[in-house]
Design a protein around this motif. Structure first.
Motif, mmCIF file in Angstrom:
data_model
loop_
_atom_site.group_PDB
_atom_site.id
_atom_site.type_symbol
_atom_site.label_atom_id
_atom_site.label_comp_id
_atom_site.label_asym_id
_atom_site.label_seq_id
_atom_site.Cartn_x
_atom_site.Cartn_y
_atom_site.Cartn_z
ATOM 1 N N PRO A 111 0.823 -1.213 0.000
ATOM 2 C CA PRO A 111 0.000 0.000 0.000
ATOM 3 C C PRO A 111 0.856 1.262 0.000
ATOM 4 O O PRO A 111 1.808 1.382 0.762
ATOM 5 C CB PRO A 111 -0.808 -0.117 1.293
ATOM 6 N N LEU A 112 0.507 2.208 -0.869
ATOM 7 C CA LEU A 112 1.192 3.495 -0.935
ATOM 8 C C LEU A 112 0.374 4.520 -0.154
ATOM 9 O O LEU A 112 -0.847 4.590 -0.307
ATOM 10 C CB LEU A 112 1.358 3.926 -2.390
ATOM 11 N N LYS A 113 1.049 5.313 0.646
ATOM 12 C CA LYS A 113 0.326 6.184 1.579
ATOM 13 C C LYS A 113 0.265 7.644 1.151
ATOM 14 O O LYS A 113 -0.726 8.321 1.411
ATOM 15 C CB LYS A 113 0.968 6.076 2.965
ATOM 16 N N THR A 114 1.343 8.133 0.523
ATOM 17 C CA THR A 114 1.372 9.548 0.182
ATOM 18 C C THR A 114 1.856 9.766 -1.242
ATOM 19 O O THR A 114 2.540 8.917 -1.825
ATOM 20 C CB THR A 114 2.294 10.341 1.130
ATOM 21 N N LEU A 115 1.491 10.912 -1.798
ATOM 22 C CA LEU A 115 1.986 11.360 -3.093
ATOM 23 C C LEU A 115 2.590 12.743 -2.904
ATOM 24 O O LEU A 115 1.962 13.622 -2.311
ATOM 25 C CB LEU A 115 0.872 11.402 -4.132
ATOM 26 N N GLN A 116 3.808 12.914 -3.389
ATOM 27 C CA GLN A 116 4.453 14.214 -3.369
ATOM 28 C C GLN A 116 4.506 14.769 -4.777
ATOM 29 O O GLN A 116 4.626 14.021 -5.752
ATOM 30 C CB GLN A 116 5.871 14.113 -2.810
ATOM 31 N N ALA A 117 4.447 16.080 -4.885
ATOM 32 C CA ALA A 117 4.564 16.748 -6.179
ATOM 33 C C ALA A 117 5.369 18.025 -5.998
ATOM 34 O O ALA A 117 5.163 18.768 -5.036
ATOM 35 C CB ALA A 117 3.185 17.072 -6.737
ATOM 36 N N ARG A 118 6.290 18.249 -6.914
ATOM 37 C CA ARG A 118 6.995 19.531 -6.933
ATOM 38 C C ARG A 118 6.258 20.436 -7.900
ATOM 39 O O ARG A 118 6.184 20.162 -9.107
ATOM 40 C CB ARG A 118 8.456 19.360 -7.365
ATOM 41 N N VAL A 119 5.694 21.511 -7.374
ATOM 42 C CA VAL A 119 4.729 22.316 -8.117
ATOM 43 C C VAL A 119 4.925 23.796 -7.822
ATOM 44 O O VAL A 119 5.547 24.179 -6.825
ATOM 45 C CB VAL A 119 3.288 21.908 -7.755
ATOM 46 N N VAL A 120 4.342 24.625 -8.678
ATOM 47 C CA VAL A 120 4.250 26.061 -8.432
ATOM 48 C C VAL A 120 2.975 26.561 -9.113
ATOM 49 O O VAL A 120 2.607 26.089 -10.192
ATOM 50 C CB VAL A 120 5.487 26.814 -8.965
ATOM 51 N N SER A 121 2.279 27.484 -8.452
ATOM 52 C CA SER A 121 1.036 28.025 -8.998
ATOM 53 C C SER A 121 0.880 29.467 -8.572
ATOM 54 O O SER A 121 0.876 29.774 -7.371
ATOM 55 C CB SER A 121 -0.171 27.202 -8.519
ATOM 56 N N ALA A 122 0.784 30.362 -9.534
ATOM 57 C CA ALA A 122 0.584 31.777 -9.218
ATOM 58 C C ALA A 122 -0.816 32.040 -8.698
ATOM 59 O O ALA A 122 -1.040 32.988 -7.933
ATOM 60 C CB ALA A 122 0.850 32.625 -10.456
ATOM 61 N N THR A 123 -1.765 31.183 -9.081
ATOM 62 C CA THR A 123 -3.166 31.405 -8.726
ATOM 63 C C THR A 123 -3.642 30.549 -7.566
ATOM 64 O O THR A 123 -4.687 30.837 -6.965
ATOM 65 C CB THR A 123 -4.057 31.086 -9.938
ATOM 66 N N GLY A 124 -2.898 29.497 -7.266
ATOM 67 C CA GLY A 124 -3.426 28.461 -6.388
ATOM 68 C C GLY A 124 -4.237 27.487 -7.219
ATOM 69 O O GLY A 124 -4.932 27.882 -8.172
ATOM 70 N N ALA A 125 -4.145 26.212 -6.910
ATOM 71 C CA ALA A 125 -4.845 25.208 -7.721
ATOM 72 C C ALA A 125 -4.890 23.894 -6.965
ATOM 73 O O ALA A 125 -4.245 23.721 -5.928
ATOM 74 C CB ALA A 125 -4.134 25.014 -9.064
ATOM 75 N N THR A 126 -5.683 22.964 -7.500
ATOM 76 C CA THR A 126 -5.710 21.600 -6.991
ATOM 77 C C THR A 126 -5.320 20.655 -8.116
ATOM 78 O O THR A 126 -5.966 20.612 -9.162
ATOM 79 C CB THR A 126 -7.096 21.228 -6.456
ATOM 80 N N LEU A 127 -4.242 19.927 -7.912
ATOM 81 C CA LEU A 127 -3.763 18.960 -8.884
ATOM 82 C C LEU A 127 -4.461 17.636 -8.640
ATOM 83 O O LEU A 127 -4.548 17.165 -7.503
ATOM 84 C CB LEU A 127 -2.247 18.807 -8.722
ATOM 85 N N GLN A 128 -4.960 17.039 -9.702
ATOM 86 C CA GLN A 128 -5.687 15.775 -9.569
ATOM 87 C C GLN A 128 -4.970 14.674 -10.343
ATOM 88 O O GLN A 128 -4.613 14.857 -11.507
ATOM 89 C CB GLN A 128 -7.115 15.931 -10.085
ATOM 90 N N VAL A 129 -4.763 13.548 -9.674
ATOM 91 C CA VAL A 129 -4.059 12.411 -10.276
ATOM 92 C C VAL A 129 -5.007 11.222 -10.307
ATOM 93 O O VAL A 129 -5.524 10.798 -9.269
ATOM 94 C CB VAL A 129 -2.781 12.063 -9.485
ATOM 95 N N ARG A 130 -5.237 10.674 -11.510
ATOM 96 C CA ARG A 130 -6.167 9.562 -11.685
ATOM 97 C C ARG A 130 -5.454 8.372 -12.328
ATOM 98 O O ARG A 130 -4.340 8.493 -12.842
ATOM 99 C CB ARG A 130 -7.353 9.984 -12.564
ATOM 100 N N LEU A 131 -6.143 7.232 -12.326
ATOM 101 C CA LEU A 131 -5.638 6.026 -12.962
ATOM 102 C C LEU A 131 -6.276 5.834 -14.327
ATOM 103 O O LEU A 131 -7.506 5.854 -14.459
ATOM 104 C CB LEU A 131 -5.905 4.796 -12.102
ATOM 105 N N ASN A 132 -5.458 5.710 -15.374
ATOM 106 C CA ASN A 132 -5.823 5.181 -16.688
ATOM 107 C C ASN A 132 -6.643 6.094 -17.583
ATOM 108 O O ASN A 132 -6.579 5.970 -18.808
ATOM 109 C CB ASN A 132 -6.537 3.832 -16.539
ATOM 110 N N SER A 133 -7.443 7.016 -17.048
ATOM 111 C CA SER A 133 -8.207 7.915 -17.903
ATOM 112 C C SER A 133 -8.601 9.158 -17.115
ATOM 113 O O SER A 133 -8.457 9.190 -15.887
ATOM 114 C CB SER A 133 -9.480 7.227 -18.436
ATOM 115 N N VAL A 134 -9.096 10.175 -17.817
ATOM 116 C CA VAL A 134 -9.493 11.421 -17.147
ATOM 117 C C VAL A 134 -10.707 11.215 -16.249
ATOM 118 O O VAL A 134 -11.024 12.073 -15.427
ATOM 119 C CB VAL A 134 -9.792 12.530 -18.175
ATOM 120 N N LYS A 135 -11.371 10.062 -16.385
ATOM 121 C CA LYS A 135 -12.500 9.743 -15.515
ATOM 122 C C LYS A 135 -12.210 8.533 -14.627
ATOM 123 O O LYS A 135 -13.122 7.990 -13.991
ATOM 124 C CB LYS A 135 -13.755 9.483 -16.365
#
Length: 446
Positions: A371-395
């Motif tokens: 089991p994997l517990k956490t996801l890290q991302a190195r990111v920057v956003s001038a506006t603020g945002a929510t990054l979404q990570v899915r499996l296999n397709s956009v849905k």
């Protein structure tokens, strides 16, 4: 603690230089990859482009002073074994020519024979390129160059093929493509060079590479049919032909890279094409980078054309940094790729999400069985945002949602993993809601 973590992690990521994606060497310029399987491990012997300084070869041209060798047992994690041959430590080469072009390496009778072209410092026998041989007990060296180049061979891009009956052959280029048998000692020609017949008569031809599959012999070569090199091939029933021009393996580079140079090999029942492009030097195509993509054959034995990809080959462990900018697929709009730092292209790329229409898909991520517990991302956003990570397709099922605070500095953000992703799956990354965001890498942790 976060600043301390970043100060340690980022140099490691930038300097790793060896990844699963294309190009797969990213800490130096490499070209002309000769890929070989030795002891169930893949070794790649490329030429080594550098940026020329004063007195280093011909300005605004190819500049190469030595050779490295890289190896991998999974086509994902590559080891740089360092310099194996250099122009200033070889007896016969001109020490200021900076023209150590495309090499090759083969195994025979307990030794590894490394073939390389270079201009000789003794020009009494003619100018241009000679071909030398260096010998080692291991595929990564150390290699000992022979004191003199091979006799009766003038040209570039040596390729050596050993047939099933033990006979060795060498192929090379000098205006035309040439071939000859080699003696058992692998250091001398066994007969006069022969021009390979039935090749295209118009346009530059170079870089011959021969391999055998199913009793057929494939002679592959770069060819300038138009403005830049495409990769083509001819087929024959013996290592010395006659060959019949058959088709195109890879079209001209869409980025305008003037050269390409190939090798083809089978590893773990899959065939691969190694080649190069100017990924890390888009404005100067004499500094190139090596790539790999899977290669397939049609039922009649012809080669299916290879469409170059950024994703490359091999699996990426979910617990390693995932460079989503080396995508498998990208949306028609709303997402793009850019260099992290245009003044230092070895720093790699970033993915820029402009809106929720944008997405990238990154294939073949191995989540393992724990089991994997956490996801890290190195990111920057001038506006603020929510990054979404899915499996296999956009849905597909959501793996994680990563909230990114507004700001102008890169940050490493951690989010919990949802569900229990396992096995090999594809990742799709997009934005949730409004805003924009730039992503350097993702990484999951146990």
């Amino acid at each position: 603690m976060k600043k301390q973590f970043l100060s340690i992690l980022l140099p490691l990521l930038a300097g790793a230089g060896a990844q699963a994606q294309n190009p797969f060497i990213t800490n130096q310029f490499t070209a002309d990859p000769s890929a070989r399987v030795f002891n169930n491990r893949v070794y790649v012997y490329p030429s080594h482009d550098i940026k020329c300084g004063p007195g280093q070869g011909r300005p605004n041209w190819f500049c190469m002073e030595d050779y490295h060798v890289f190896s991998s047992d999974n086509l994902t994690d590559w080891t740089d074994h360092g310099v194996i041959v250099s122009q200033d430590k070889t007896n016969w080469t001109a020490p200021t020519a900076y023209s150590m072009w495309a090499p090759d390496c083969v195994y025979r009778n307990g030794k590894y024979y490394f073939y390389f072209p270079a201009p000789a410092k003794d020009t009494t026998k003619g100018r241009g390129f000679s071909i030398g041989v260096a010998i080692a007990d291991k595929p990564e060296g150390p290699f000992t160059p022979q004191p003199e180049p091979m006799a009766n061979v003038r040209g570039i891009d040596p390729n050596v093929f050993i047939d099933k009956d033990g006979q060795a052959y060498m192929y090379w280029a000098q205006g035309n493509l040439y071939m000859a048998k080699l003696k058992e000692n692998m250091l001398e020609l066994d007969g006069e060079p022969v021009v390979i017949a039935n090749m295209p008569t118009q346009g530059l031809k170079e870089g011959p590479w021969l391999f055998e599959r199913g009793g057929k012999y494939y002679l592959t070569y770069p060819h300038v049919r138009n403005k830049t090199e495409s990769l083509e091939y001819a087929m024959g029933n013996t290592p010395m032909g006659p060959f019949t021009v058959t088709g195109v393996i890879m079209d001209e580079s869409p980025t305008g890279c003037w050269t390409n140079h190939q090798s083809i090999m089978e590893y773990n029942k899959q065939w691969y094409l190694f080649y190069h492009n100017n990924d890390l030097s888009p404005r100067f195509d004499k500094n190139r980078s090596i790539r790999i993509d899977s290669l397939f054959f049609e039922p009649d034995g012809t080669i299916r054309k290879v469409i170059p990809t950024l994703r490359g080959a091999g699996l990426t462990k979910a617990t390693n940094p995932i460079q989503i900018d080396r995508y498998s697929h990208i949306s028609p709009g709303g997402a793009s790729i850019a260099f992290l730092d245009t003044t230092n292209t070895f720093g790699g790329w970033k993915t820029v999400f402009q809106n929720t229409d944008g997405w990238v898909q990154y294939n073949s991520v191995d989540f393992g069985s724990q089991p994997l517990k956490t996801l890290q991302a190195r990111v920057v956003s001038a506006t603020g945002a929510t990054l979404q990570v899915r499996l296999n397709s956009v849905k597909g099922p959501v793996v994680a949602e990563v909230p990114v605070k507004s700001g102008n500095q890169w940050q490493v953000v951690t989010a919990p993993v949802k569900g229990k992703p396992a096995g090999v799956q594809n990742l799709v990354v997009t934005l949730k809601g409004q805003g924009s965001c730039e992503v350097d890498w993702l990484q999951l942790a146990l």
